[in-house]
Write an enzyme that holds these catalytic residues in place. Structure first.
Site, PDB file in Angstrom:
ATOM      1  N   THR A 118       0.834  -1.203   0.000  1.00 43.53           N
ATOM      2  CA  THR A 118       0.000   0.000   0.000  1.00 43.53           C
ATOM      3  C   THR A 118       0.867   1.252   0.000  1.00 43.53           C
ATOM      4  OG1 THR A 118      -1.759  -1.090   1.180  1.00 43.53           O
ATOM      5  CG2 THR A 118      -1.572   1.281   1.521  1.00 43.53           C
ATOM      6  N   ARG A 157     -13.755  -7.907  -0.164  1.00 45.66           N
ATOM      7  CA  ARG A 157     -12.865  -7.749   0.994  1.00 45.66           C
ATOM      8  C   ARG A 157     -12.355  -6.300   1.084  1.00 45.66           C
ATOM      9  NH1 ARG A 157      -7.251  -6.076   1.823  1.00 45.66           N
ATOM     10  NH2 ARG A 157      -6.481  -7.134   3.659  1.00 45.66           N
ATOM     11  N   VAL A 158     -12.357  -5.778   2.296  1.00 47.46           N
ATOM     12  CA  VAL A 158     -11.815  -4.445   2.546  1.00 47.46           C
ATOM     13  C   VAL A 158     -10.699  -4.595   3.578  1.00 47.46           C
ATOM     14  CG1 VAL A 158     -12.345  -2.180   3.539  1.00 47.46           C
ATOM     15  CG2 VAL A 158     -13.977  -3.278   1.990  1.00 47.46           C
ATOM     16  N   GLY A 159      -9.591  -3.921   3.342  1.00 47.11           N
ATOM     17  CA  GLY A 159      -8.453  -4.015   4.260  1.00 47.11           C
ATOM     18  C   GLY A 159      -8.426  -2.878   5.259  1.00 47.11           C
ATOM     19  N   ASP A 160      -7.253  -2.623   5.807  1.00 43.17           N
ATOM     20  CA  ASP A 160      -7.106  -1.588   6.829  1.00 43.17           C
ATOM     21  C   ASP A 160      -7.008  -0.179   6.252  1.00 43.17           C
ATOM     22  OD1 ASP A 160      -4.654  -2.419   5.656  1.00 43.17           O
ATOM     23  OD2 ASP A 160      -3.531  -1.403   7.235  1.00 43.17           O
ATOM     24  N   GLY A 202       0.791  -3.749   4.751  1.00 38.30           N
ATOM     25  CA  GLY A 202       0.894  -5.157   5.144  1.00 38.30           C
ATOM     26  C   GLY A 202      -0.479  -5.782   5.278  1.00 38.30           C
ATOM     27  N   GLY A 216      -3.808  -6.260   6.190  1.00 37.98           N
ATOM     28  CA  GLY A 216      -4.754  -5.329   6.786  1.00 37.98           C
ATOM     29  C   GLY A 216      -5.562  -5.904   7.926  1.00 37.98           C
TER      30      GLY A 216
HETATM   31  N1  ASP Z   1      -2.763  -3.085   3.897  1.00 36.43           N
HETATM   32  C1  ASP Z   1      -3.279  -3.448   2.601  1.00 36.43           C
HETATM   33  C2  ASP Z   1      -4.516  -4.232   2.768  1.00 36.43           C
HETATM   34  O1  ASP Z   1      -4.602  -5.048   3.662  1.00 36.43           O
HETATM   35  C3  ASP Z   1      -2.349  -4.216   1.755  1.00 36.43           C
HETATM   36  C4  ASP Z   1      -0.881  -3.947   1.852  1.00 36.43           C
HETATM   37  O2  ASP Z   1      -0.460  -2.938   2.308  1.00 36.43           O
HETATM   38  O3  ASP Z   1      -0.069  -4.806   1.498  1.00 36.43           O
HETATM   39  O4  ASP Z   1      -5.413  -4.085   1.970  1.00 36.43           O
END
Ligand code: ASP
Length: 338
Positions: free
Chosen positions: A203, A231-234, A255, A257
């Site tokens: 990200t 799906r939704v991440g952080d 990383g 999420g």
């Molecule tokens: N943090 C992001 C997510 O989980 C992905 C990433 O940063 O690698 O969507």
């Protein structure tokens, strides 16, 4: 009542001690002169360049972080923007969030066909009473506000990687894609496709302190490659992937999420900084909480945080080695290892 008063008195008295203990950690706190901008990863150096144009002209942190995200969204990459790798059903769905020095925030989740989700998030923040818009509603809002609806077409690289992934259809987060060995130097996805055939996602998170001493942050992503549809991440969740408190600092993450959401990662970091932790120590404490929950699982995934304080102290920490971040101000334009 007396007990409560005693408790408060004792707790408050302990705070400076707590702060002192944490700033005294065996760490040299690195303070940067404002204005200063910090982004996740090596590629953050390019995002920083876009932000720096704004900051060096005396512009606002909020404008600088939006420009940083837009620059990442315009690049062809595995991780951010419409050319990124799709979900497991072949759709590129984007998440983005933005937060300013007055705790205004906006985010879009599961947004398709829009080149600059970060600007949709900012528009939402500035022109409505809402904070989060999802999916079709976010798309509708974007189009109503003049954002062009782009065709649903995977980039050649994304399509190739997705078809390859479909052969096994195995969801396995991998780490530090920017630092792993590419399969082919000729491919757009080269920095993100590895000798073992695995792919993953980085990200772009950016936090900035402007010349007026105001903090802002922005975060943009296509989420984990080959995630479940929906799906939704952080990254678009305020307090997880991004948090700003203008009295204290700003933090963002990259990383897995799900792990960041579980501990409200960036909010946790800012609260620790409020009570005296340095940015680095606060990031390391957040990482510790993630690892402590499931130390065995944590061996196989990456989470990295970056944070900046109101004074320009910058720090980062990640579960695994290999996480980098980029810092730019009038004296520095460098990528550092967390
Ligand atoms: N943090 C992001 C997510 O989980 C992905 C990433 O940063 O690698 O969507």
């Amino acid at each position: 009542m007396a007990n409560r008063r005693t408790f408060l008195k004792t707790s408050l008295a302990a705070l400076p001690l707590l702060a002192a203990q944490n700033t005294e950690a065996a760490e040299r706190v690195v303070r940067y002169k404002k204005p200063v901008v910090v982004s996740t990863w090596d590629s953050g150096i390019r995002a920083n360049e876009a932000a720096w144009k704004v900051l060096k002209a005396g512009g606002a942190a909020i404008d600088s972080v939006e420009q940083a995200s837009r620059s990442a969204e315009a690049e062809a990459s595995c991780c951010v923007g419409l050319d990124a790798f799709p979900d497991r059903d072949g759709f590129v769905t984007l998440d983005a969030s933005i937060m300013d020095h007055r705790s205004n925030c906006g985010s879009v989740v599961f947004l398709q066909n829009i080149k600059h989700p970060i600007s949709v998030a900012r528009k939402l923040m500035e022109s409505t009473k809402h904070v989060v818009l999802a999916g079709d509603g976010a798309l509708q809002f974007a189009i109503e506000n003049g954002f062009e609806r782009m065709p649903s077409k995977l980039s050649a690289d994304a399509e190739k990687e997705w078809k390859e992934w479909l052969k096994k259809s195995e969801y396995k987060p991998m780490m530090n894609i920017e630092n792993r060995k590419p399969v082919s130097q000729n491919s757009l996805s080269a920095p993100n496709t590895f000798d073992d055939g695995s792919v993953n996602h980085d990200t772009m998170g950016t936090i900035a302190l402007d010349a007026d001493g105001n903090l802002s942050g922005a975060c943009t992503t296509s989420g984990m490659a080959f995630k479940m549809h929906g799906r939704v991440g952080d990254s678009p969740i305020v307090g997880a992937g991004l948090f700003v408190d203008n009295k204290v600092g700003a933090a963002t993450s990259s990383g897995v999420g799900e792990e960041v959401i579980r501990i409200c990662g960036t909010h946790t970091i800012i609260e620790l900084m409020r009570f005296g932790y340095s940015p680095k120590k606060a990031c390391s404490e957040a990482v510790k909480r993630i690892v402590e929950r499931d130390p065995k699982a944590a061996k196989d995934f990456q989470v990295g945080f970056i944070a900046i304080s109101k004074l320009g102290d910058v720090g980062a920490y990640s579960i695994q080695p290999g996480f980098s971040y980029s810092v730019t101000n009038s004296a520095t334009n460098a990528t550092l290892k967390a």
